[in-house]
Scaffold this motif. Sequence first.
Motif, PDB file in Angstrom:
ATOM      1  N   SER A 193       0.698  -1.227   0.002  1.00 12.52           N
ATOM      2  CA  SER A 193      -0.099  -0.115   0.171  1.00 12.52           C
ATOM      3  C   SER A 193       0.943   1.280   0.041  1.00 12.52           C
ATOM      4  O   SER A 193       2.174   1.170   0.585  1.00 12.52           O
ATOM      5  CB  SER A 193      -1.027   0.007   1.064  1.00 12.52           C
ATOM      6  N   ALA A 194       0.403   2.384  -0.478  1.00  8.05           N
ATOM      7  CA  ALA A 194       1.000   3.625  -0.557  1.00  8.05           C
ATOM      8  C   ALA A 194       0.228   4.519   0.125  1.00  8.05           C
ATOM      9  O   ALA A 194      -1.048   4.590   0.196  1.00  8.05           O
ATOM     10  CB  ALA A 194       1.185   4.213  -1.930  1.00  8.05           C
ATOM     11  N   ILE A 195       0.762   5.538   1.102  1.00  9.64           N
ATOM     12  CA  ILE A 195       0.310   6.380   1.650  1.00  9.64           C
ATOM     13  C   ILE A 195       0.652   7.911   1.637  1.00  9.64           C
ATOM     14  O   ILE A 195       1.894   8.041   1.698  1.00  9.64           O
ATOM     15  CB  ILE A 195       0.052   6.045   3.419  1.00  9.64           C
ATOM     16  N   ASN A 196      -0.248   8.873   1.550  1.00  5.37           N
ATOM     17  CA  ASN A 196       0.114  10.411   1.602  1.00  5.37           C
ATOM     18  C   ASN A 196      -1.212  10.861   2.235  1.00  5.37           C
ATOM     19  O   ASN A 196      -2.397  10.801   1.758  1.00  5.37           O
ATOM     20  CB  ASN A 196       0.359  10.709   0.284  1.00  5.37           C
ATOM     21  N   LEU A 197      -0.971  11.752   3.394  1.00  2.33           N
ATOM     22  CA  LEU A 197      -2.105  12.115   3.994  1.00  2.33           C
ATOM     23  C   LEU A 197      -2.209  13.693   3.698  1.00  2.33           C
ATOM     24  O   LEU A 197      -2.845  14.623   4.737  1.00  2.33           O
ATOM     25  CB  LEU A 197      -2.096  11.807   5.482  1.00  2.33           C
ATOM     26  N   LEU A 198      -1.826  14.120   2.552  1.00  2.06           N
ATOM     27  CA  LEU A 198      -2.066  15.769   2.285  1.00  2.06           C
ATOM     28  C   LEU A 198      -3.671  15.920   1.920  1.00  2.06           C
ATOM     29  O   LEU A 198      -4.232  15.203   1.405  1.00  2.06           O
ATOM     30  CB  LEU A 198      -1.121  15.956   1.004  1.00  2.06           C
ATOM     31  N   PRO A 199      -3.916  17.247   2.218  1.00  2.89           N
ATOM     32  CA  PRO A 199      -5.272  17.564   1.773  1.00  2.89           C
ATOM     33  C   PRO A 199      -5.209  17.741   0.282  1.00  2.89           C
ATOM     34  O   PRO A 199      -4.225  17.785  -0.572  1.00  2.89           O
ATOM     35  CB  PRO A 199      -5.393  18.918   2.348  1.00  2.89           C
ATOM     36  N   THR A 200      -6.401  17.708  -0.653  1.00  4.36           N
ATOM     37  CA  THR A 200      -6.759  17.827  -1.953  1.00  4.36           C
ATOM     38  C   THR A 200      -5.764  18.976  -2.436  1.00  4.36           C
ATOM     39  O   THR A 200      -5.133  18.474  -3.529  1.00  4.36           O
ATOM     40  CB  THR A 200      -8.357  17.947  -2.364  1.00  4.36           C
ATOM     41  N   GLU A 201      -5.997  20.133  -2.008  1.00  7.24           N
ATOM     42  CA  GLU A 201      -5.147  21.288  -2.603  1.00  7.24           C
ATOM     43  C   GLU A 201      -3.453  20.979  -2.752  1.00  7.24           C
ATOM     44  O   GLU A 201      -2.993  21.434  -3.726  1.00  7.24           O
ATOM     45  CB  GLU A 201      -5.302  22.615  -2.098  1.00  7.24           C
ATOM     46  N   LYS A 202      -2.881  20.292  -1.909  1.00  3.20           N
ATOM     47  CA  LYS A 202      -1.518  19.859  -1.995  1.00  3.20           C
ATOM     48  C   LYS A 202      -1.175  18.528  -2.517  1.00  3.20           C
ATOM     49  O   LYS A 202      -0.129  18.129  -2.555  1.00  3.20           O
ATOM     50  CB  LYS A 202      -1.080  19.829  -0.399  1.00  3.20           C
ATOM     51  N   THR A 203      -2.417  17.759  -2.966  1.00  2.00           N
ATOM     52  CA  THR A 203      -2.107  16.425  -3.628  1.00  2.00           C
ATOM     53  C   THR A 203      -1.518  16.359  -5.070  1.00  2.00           C
ATOM     54  O   THR A 203      -2.325  16.950  -5.714  1.00  2.00           O
ATOM     55  CB  THR A 203      -3.192  15.300  -3.410  1.00  2.00           C
ATOM     56  N   GLU A 204      -0.585  16.292  -5.168  1.00  2.00           N
ATOM     57  CA  GLU A 204       0.064  16.107  -6.445  1.00  2.00           C
ATOM     58  C   GLU A 204      -0.378  14.938  -7.380  1.00  2.00           C
ATOM     59  O   GLU A 204      -0.484  13.814  -6.727  1.00  2.00           O
ATOM     60  CB  GLU A 204       1.591  16.169  -6.439  1.00  2.00           C
ATOM     61  N   PRO A 205      -0.334  15.092  -8.620  1.00  2.00           N
ATOM     62  CA  PRO A 205      -1.103  14.178  -9.615  1.00  2.00           C
ATOM     63  C   PRO A 205      -0.095  12.791  -9.454  1.00  2.00           C
ATOM     64  O   PRO A 205      -0.614  11.597  -9.536  1.00  2.00           O
ATOM     65  CB  PRO A 205      -1.079  14.674 -10.898  1.00  2.00           C
ATOM     66  N   LYS A 206       1.029  13.035  -9.224  1.00  2.00           N
ATOM     67  CA  LYS A 206       2.054  11.546  -8.914  1.00  2.00           C
ATOM     68  C   LYS A 206       1.559  11.051  -7.655  1.00  2.00           C
ATOM     69  O   LYS A 206       1.823   9.825  -7.691  1.00  2.00           O
ATOM     70  CB  LYS A 206       3.676  12.139  -9.366  1.00  2.00           C
ATOM     71  N   ARG A 207       1.517  11.922  -6.734  1.00  2.00           N
ATOM     72  CA  ARG A 207       1.065  10.939  -5.463  1.00  2.00           C
ATOM     73  C   ARG A 207      -0.178  10.510  -5.441  1.00  2.00           C
ATOM     74  O   ARG A 207      -0.539   9.272  -4.824  1.00  2.00           O
ATOM     75  CB  ARG A 207       1.360  12.066  -4.290  1.00  2.00           C
ATOM     76  N   TYR A 208      -1.300  11.186  -6.156  1.00  2.00           N
ATOM     77  CA  TYR A 208      -2.781  10.667  -6.297  1.00  2.00           C
ATOM     78  C   TYR A 208      -2.162   9.374  -7.063  1.00  2.00           C
ATOM     79  O   TYR A 208      -3.068   8.143  -6.695  1.00  2.00           O
ATOM     80  CB  TYR A 208      -3.308  11.749  -6.991  1.00  2.00           C
ATOM     81  N   ASP A 209      -1.960   9.281  -8.193  1.00  2.00           N
ATOM     82  CA  ASP A 209      -1.552   7.910  -9.211  1.00  2.00           C
ATOM     83  C   ASP A 209      -0.828   6.908  -8.218  1.00  2.00           C
ATOM     84  O   ASP A 209      -1.319   5.662  -8.441  1.00  2.00           O
ATOM     85  CB  ASP A 209      -0.831   8.469 -10.308  1.00  2.00           C
TER      86      ASP A 209
END
Length: 275
Positions: A98-114
């Motif tokens: 699994s991958a995790i990143n707890l940033l809010p929407t405005e700070k979520t980069e496409p590469k981290r979302y993907d």
Amino acid sequence: MLFQNKTVFITGASRGIGKAIALKLAADGANIVVASKSVTEDPRLGGTIFSAAEEIEQAGGKALPIQLDIRDEAASQQAIAKAAEHFGGIDILINNASAINLLPTEKTEPKRYDLMHDINVRGTFFLCQSAIPFLKKSTNAHILNLSPPINMEAKWFAKHLSYTMSKYNMSMIAFGLSAELKQYRIAANTLWPKTTIATAAVNNLLGGEMLMNMSRTPQIVADAAWHILQQPSDKCTGNFFIDEEVLQSHGITDLSGYAHVPGNTNFYPDLFIDA
């Protein structure tokens, strides 16, 4: 030995919760497929597929290390086929990577979302797809996703929408498969810790030493998985399990031995768990 000659394919099994589950089942005679990316050791993370395989064999199981990035569905299909050929089938699939990143929407980069959606959702989906033909041949087949109960309270979406979406999708995959595969007697469940677990992700990405000190060891999740995976696959399916509740249902009420810091009783609730 309950898992003698049973073959268990575990993603992210080179360290943390995945390795703890692998060692628990290996001690009961299981064949373990260590499917992870790590072939050289990162000091911040620890462990490779080869070091985990060695520990598994020392624990009493048989191990097959396979380097795998589950974002590549063709590689996942090949890994499943290789494992089935090596051990003569597959009985259990544990989707732990699994991958995790707890940033809010405005700070979520496409590469981290993907990254989160490619591993947590897409990778889990297509690994299940590849495993199903082999699981159909097992006498007690299980799929177990390390993902949370689907708690629709707004607070779990407000701070880290992308991560929440990805983990809930992992849980929906298991819930959907529990209905789709019931006719084949293939169980599909999820398992999630009630408190944070002392892993490299917690130490490096989430809360550091402070949160580690308020965590339990991966062994509590491994012991809960051990109980779940021995249940009849035609009856034990479609559940969102919590580790502590699983153990309590089997009469294990003293959980003090799972504290990362011996003697600690002040634990931090994991994400998606109401305190």
